[in-house]
Scaffold this motif. Structure first.
Motif, mmCIF file in Angstrom:
data_model
loop_
_atom_site.group_PDB
_atom_site.id
_atom_site.type_symbol
_atom_site.label_atom_id
_atom_site.label_comp_id
_atom_site.label_asym_id
_atom_site.label_seq_id
_atom_site.Cartn_x
_atom_site.Cartn_y
_atom_site.Cartn_z
ATOM 1 N N LEU A 1 -4.862 -0.448 6.236
ATOM 2 C CA LEU A 1 -3.635 -0.413 5.442
ATOM 3 C C LEU A 1 -3.515 0.905 4.683
ATOM 4 O O LEU A 1 -2.438 1.505 4.619
ATOM 5 N N PHE A 2 -4.623 1.366 4.117
ATOM 6 C CA PHE A 2 -4.610 2.612 3.344
ATOM 7 C C PHE A 2 -4.186 3.793 4.211
ATOM 8 O O PHE A 2 -3.337 4.608 3.811
ATOM 9 N N ASN A 3 -4.753 3.914 5.399
ATOM 10 C CA ASN A 3 -4.448 5.060 6.248
ATOM 11 C C ASN A 3 -3.078 4.953 6.903
ATOM 12 O O ASN A 3 -2.393 5.971 7.084
ATOM 13 N N LEU A 4 -2.647 3.758 7.261
ATOM 14 C CA LEU A 4 -1.285 3.587 7.758
ATOM 15 C C LEU A 4 -0.272 3.971 6.685
ATOM 16 O O LEU A 4 0.747 4.615 6.969
ATOM 17 N N ALA A 5 -0.552 3.570 5.442
ATOM 18 C CA ALA A 5 0.347 3.928 4.336
ATOM 19 C C ALA A 5 0.344 5.442 4.113
ATOM 20 O O ALA A 5 1.394 6.036 3.830
ATOM 21 N N ALA A 6 -0.817 6.083 4.259
ATOM 22 C CA ALA A 6 -0.878 7.543 4.135
ATOM 23 C C ALA A 6 -0.032 8.199 5.225
ATOM 24 O O ALA A 6 0.712 9.150 4.963
ATOM 25 N N ALA A 7 -0.120 7.689 6.444
ATOM 26 C CA ALA A 7 0.689 8.227 7.538
ATOM 27 C C ALA A 7 2.179 8.036 7.263
ATOM 28 O O ALA A 7 2.997 8.904 7.580
ATOM 29 N N TYR A 8 2.530 6.915 6.662
ATOM 30 C CA TYR A 8 3.927 6.647 6.312
ATOM 31 C C TYR A 8 4.480 7.735 5.394
ATOM 32 O O TYR A 8 5.650 8.111 5.482
ATOM 33 N N HIS A 9 3.618 8.274 4.538
ATOM 34 C CA HIS A 9 4.029 9.329 3.598
ATOM 35 C C HIS A 9 3.713 10.736 4.138
ATOM 36 O O HIS A 9 3.682 11.688 3.354
ATOM 37 N N ASP A 10 3.482 10.867 5.439
ATOM 38 C CA ASP A 10 3.141 12.157 6.054
ATOM 39 C C ASP A 10 1.865 12.742 5.477
ATOM 40 O O ASP A 10 1.662 13.959 5.475
ATOM 41 N N PHE B 1 0.819 -1.212 0.000
ATOM 42 C CA PHE B 1 0.000 0.000 0.000
ATOM 43 C C PHE B 1 0.850 1.258 0.000
ATOM 44 O O PHE B 1 0.426 2.287 -0.533
ATOM 45 N N THR B 2 2.035 1.214 0.589
ATOM 46 C CA THR B 2 2.897 2.400 0.562
ATOM 47 C C THR B 2 3.404 2.713 -0.842
ATOM 48 O O THR B 2 3.893 3.821 -1.096
ATOM 49 N N GLU B 3 3.267 1.768 -1.769
ATOM 50 C CA GLU B 3 3.726 1.961 -3.143
ATOM 51 C C GLU B 3 2.607 2.422 -4.077
ATOM 52 O O GLU B 3 2.854 2.670 -5.257
ATOM 53 N N LEU B 4 1.379 2.531 -3.547
ATOM 54 C CA LEU B 4 0.223 2.800 -4.400
ATOM 55 C C LEU B 4 -0.220 4.251 -4.311
ATOM 56 O O LEU B 4 0.026 4.941 -3.326
ATOM 57 N N ARG C 1 -6.082 2.136 -15.562
ATOM 58 C CA ARG C 1 -4.671 1.782 -15.682
ATOM 59 C C ARG C 1 -3.936 1.925 -14.354
ATOM 60 O O ARG C 1 -3.008 1.165 -14.060
ATOM 61 N N THR C 2 -4.346 2.900 -13.552
ATOM 62 C CA THR C 2 -3.722 3.107 -12.244
ATOM 63 C C THR C 2 -4.085 1.989 -11.276
ATOM 64 O O THR C 2 -3.240 1.497 -10.529
ATOM 65 N N LEU C 3 -5.345 1.585 -11.311
ATOM 66 C CA LEU C 3 -5.837 0.639 -10.318
ATOM 67 C C LEU C 3 -5.653 -0.821 -10.707
ATOM 68 O O LEU C 3 -5.545 -1.686 -9.830
ATOM 69 N N LEU C 4 -5.624 -1.104 -12.010
ATOM 70 C CA LEU C 4 -5.616 -2.487 -12.467
ATOM 71 C C LEU C 4 -4.493 -3.334 -11.879
ATOM 72 O O LEU C 4 -4.739 -4.468 -11.428
ATOM 73 N N PRO C 5 -3.243 -2.842 -11.806
ATOM 74 C CA PRO C 5 -2.172 -3.692 -11.267
ATOM 75 C C PRO C 5 -2.367 -4.088 -9.806
ATOM 76 O O PRO C 5 -1.778 -5.081 -9.361
ATOM 77 N N ALA C 6 -3.186 -3.320 -9.089
ATOM 78 C CA ALA C 6 -3.370 -3.602 -7.661
ATOM 79 C C ALA C 6 -4.745 -4.188 -7.349
ATOM 80 O O ALA C 6 -5.106 -4.327 -6.182
ATOM 81 N N MET C 7 -5.502 -4.564 -8.371
ATOM 82 C CA MET C 7 -6.860 -5.031 -8.129
ATOM 83 C C MET C 7 -6.903 -6.270 -7.250
ATOM 84 O O MET C 7 -7.783 -6.412 -6.389
ATOM 85 N N GLY C 8 -5.944 -7.163 -7.438
ATOM 86 C CA GLY C 8 -5.901 -8.358 -6.600
ATOM 87 C C GLY C 8 -5.680 -8.012 -5.138
ATOM 88 O O GLY C 8 -6.328 -8.577 -4.244
ATOM 89 N N LEU C 9 -4.766 -7.083 -4.890
ATOM 90 C CA LEU C 9 -4.500 -6.634 -3.521
ATOM 91 C C LEU C 9 -5.741 -5.970 -2.928
ATOM 92 O O LEU C 9 -6.101 -6.236 -1.770
ATOM 93 N N PHE C 10 -6.384 -5.110 -3.709
ATOM 94 C CA PHE C 10 -7.581 -4.436 -3.215
ATOM 95 C C PHE C 10 -8.658 -5.460 -2.874
ATOM 96 O O PHE C 10 -9.319 -5.360 -1.837
ATOM 97 N N TYR C 11 -8.838 -6.434 -3.755
ATOM 98 C CA TYR C 11 -9.896 -7.417 -3.524
ATOM 99 C C TYR C 11 -9.631 -8.210 -2.245
ATOM 100 O O TYR C 11 -10.529 -8.394 -1.417
ATOM 101 N N ARG C 12 -8.395 -8.686 -2.075
ATOM 102 C CA ARG C 12 -8.085 -9.503 -0.888
ATOM 103 C C ARG C 12 -8.266 -8.708 0.395
ATOM 104 O O ARG C 12 -8.830 -9.207 1.372
ATOM 105 N N THR C 13 -7.793 -7.468 0.408
ATOM 106 C CA THR C 13 -7.848 -6.697 1.648
ATOM 107 C C THR C 13 -9.231 -6.096 1.894
ATOM 108 O O THR C 13 -9.579 -5.792 3.036
#
Length: 557
Positions: free
Chosen positions: A223-232, A147-150, A173-185
């Motif tokens: 995961l989304f919000n923790l990753a946002a915090a990681y990027h300030d 998530f920190t890479e998205l 195009r932005t979301l397609l590579p991560a669709m599997g990750l989004f679905y699982r989480t």
């Protein structure tokens, strides 16, 4: 706005549509800003004396009790949420405080787990606590690294219904590579994920990453919000909640908007199936070409409009889903403690305590057997006088419990608030010995307080819960109904009852409502960033009301 012309005609040849906005919370202020930028004349009617709705603060004896923001999505540059805040002037002249951790959770036995925003540090810490839980720990932290890479998971700039084919393709195009990750989480509930832990503290603590257990949430928002915090990108802006509201109010007024406080709307005026204005409680009537309802959803639809414009989706939301468990957020009890000095420098800024049975017995109306303690003077300057500090304690509680107390016996209601204050004082003294003797003020607000000042149904702090059964219905209300009600022209909805989520969702809903209106009127939607650069200072909060009488309590000082 006097009735000078029929709806839809220009004012003195200017061609500027007139828009009335009901509610001066974040969604209402955002609607006003974007409408002004897009060439409309707007007026906001707000029932309270301050902007912001629940995004507010009040004062006692030189302390500022900041009520709303725990973290704000969009505090770092380079993303859509930040662009919205810059357009609204919300971050003008402000520094942002970021923390290395999101929250600490302390179990009944005193063991603690800290949810660091850095996945590597978090993984090391969790493995030290429970090596036998290596498999779920590594899985969670592996997800977090992904998530920190998205970027671009949620859109805050434009509703899906207005995206051009090229914009839809770019989003795909932005979301397609991560669709599997989004679905699982998104399909793995936090509750089921925690069953994989053997350590009882980790099993209980993970749902409290965001201070309280959000119950319906899957892994994805954590995961989304923790990753946002990681990027300030999930920090705390100087000035806090009311500071955010005041900055947007200032932007709105500088754009030429008009706002009336202590102006409670009694009904939305409708002629021949079209909203044409509002009538206030004092009997005055104000007319416009369009009305945006940015207040409590049920009040707006069933009280201000008499329940005449509903349809299957609205009916399902307000007569079915609203009454299901875990569909709307609970109210909260807030206890603010102002005291001399400070606590230990290494004390975490935010801690959730999982309460012992004897603590639960003492704390009126507590849900989830937990208490959140936040050292608010570490979030922003100006919340306490020099040499003093303020702590904010919160817990989820049932609105009906407090409403019944207040209606049946004000004396008993005040007694229960005093019981909360006494517990908080004693609890903090247990965690920080000697603090009780330094307390100068202790103020308690309940879900009934929140309802009285904002009108929000059941004192709910955020309206519909994300990732609940309401989500699919709300998506259709936005993208199929275009934030309108069946059979009613000249009216739009904005706010967290139509676009669920935190403050950024409320702000984005105002942007969306104006974009739909511009599309209908055939005028260009315009938005640009604020250029105000005056350094923020506490004086910009303006006059803060005292609200309810303070709790009478022997503070042992």
């Amino acid at each position: 706005m006097p009735r000078e012309r029929p709806p839809g005609t220009s004012e003195r040849g200017t061609g500027r549509p007139r828009v009335i906005i009901v509610g001066g919370g974040i969604a209402g202020l955002a609607s006003g800003c974007y409408a002004q930028m897009s060439g409309m004349d707007t007026r906001i009617f707000e029932r309270h004396v301050l902007p912001g709705g629940g995004c507010t603060a009040w004062a006692r004896k030189g302390y500022v009790f900041d009520y709303c923001i725990e973290w704000l999505l969009g505090t770092a540059a380079g993303n859509e949420a930040h662009q919205v805040w810059r357009e609204l002037g919300a971050l003008d002249g402000k520094s942002v405080r970021n923390f290395e951790m999101f929250n600490r959770v302390v179990g009944e036995d005193g063991r603690a787990v800290t949810f660091y925003r850095d996945p590597d540090r978090l993984e090391r810490h969790l493995l030290e606590l429970s090596p036998e839980d290596a498999e779920p720990i590594r899985a969670f932290c592996r997800y977090l690294r992904r998530f920190t890479e998205l970027e671009g998971l949620f859109s805050f700039l434009k509703p899906k219904a207005l995206l051009t084919p090229r914009e839809k393709l770019r989003t795909l195009r932005t979301l397609l590579p991560a669709m599997g990750l989004f679905y699982r989480t998104a399909t793995t509930q936090m509750e089921s994920f925690t069953e994989r832990f053997k350590d009882p503290l980790l099993r209980r603590a993970f749902p409290f990453i965001f201070f309280q257990d959000h119950e319906t949430f899957p892994l994805l928002p954590y995961l989304f919000n923790l990753a946002a915090a990681y990027h300030d990108n999930a920090g705390f802006p100087q000035g806090g909640s009311l500071g955010l509201s005041r900055s947007i109010e200032r932007r709105y007024l500088e754009l030429g908007g008009d706002i009336s406080y202590r102006a409670r709307v009694r009904q939305i005026l409708v002629e021949e199936g079209r909203a044409v204005g509002v009538e206030l409680r004092d009997g005055t009537r104000h007319f416009a070409d369009h009305v945006i309802g940015a207040c409590d959803g049920r009040t707006m639809i069933y009280d201000l409009l008499g329940g005449r414009y509903t349809g299957p989706r609205i009916t399902r939301l307000y007569t079915d889903l609203m009454h299901r468990p875990q569909t709307i957020y609970h109210g909260v009890v807030s206890a603010f403690v102002g005291f001399r000095g400070d606590v230990a420098p290494d004390a975490p800024h935010s801690t959730t305590y999982l309460l012992r049975p004897e603590d639960v017995e003492r704390l009126p109306g507590v849900l989830q057997r937990s208490l959140v303690v936040q050292l608010r003077s570490r979030y922003s300057d100006g919340f306490a006088p020099p040499g003093h500090s303020v702590i904010h304690c919160t817990y989820f509680s049932d609105y009906a419990y407090w409403k019944s107390l207040r209606q049946d016996s004000r004396r008993e209601y005040r007694a229960r608030k005093a019981q909360v204050a006494e517990f908080i004082r004693d609890f903090l003294d247990r965690e920080h010995p000697g603090l009780a003797e330094r307390v100068e003020v202790l103020d308690v607000a309940t879900p009934a307080t929140h309802h009285r000042y904002t009108g929000t149904i059941d004192g709910s702090i955020l309206g519909w819960k994300s990732f609940s059964d309401a989500d699919d219905v709300l998506t259709k209300v936005v993208n199929k109904d275009r934030m309108r009600l069946p059979g009613l022209a000249g009216f739009s909805m904005a706010g967290q009852w139509v676009h669920s989520g935190g403050l950024i969702s409320a702000a984005a809903s105002g942007r969306f409502a104006v974009q739909f209106l511009c599309d209908e009127l055939g005028v260009p939607f315009r938005a640009w960033e604020s250029e105000e650069r005056e350094a923020w200072h506490p004086g910009l909060l303006g006059h803060l009301p005292q609200l309810d009488k303070p709790v009478r309590l022997d503070t042992r000082s």
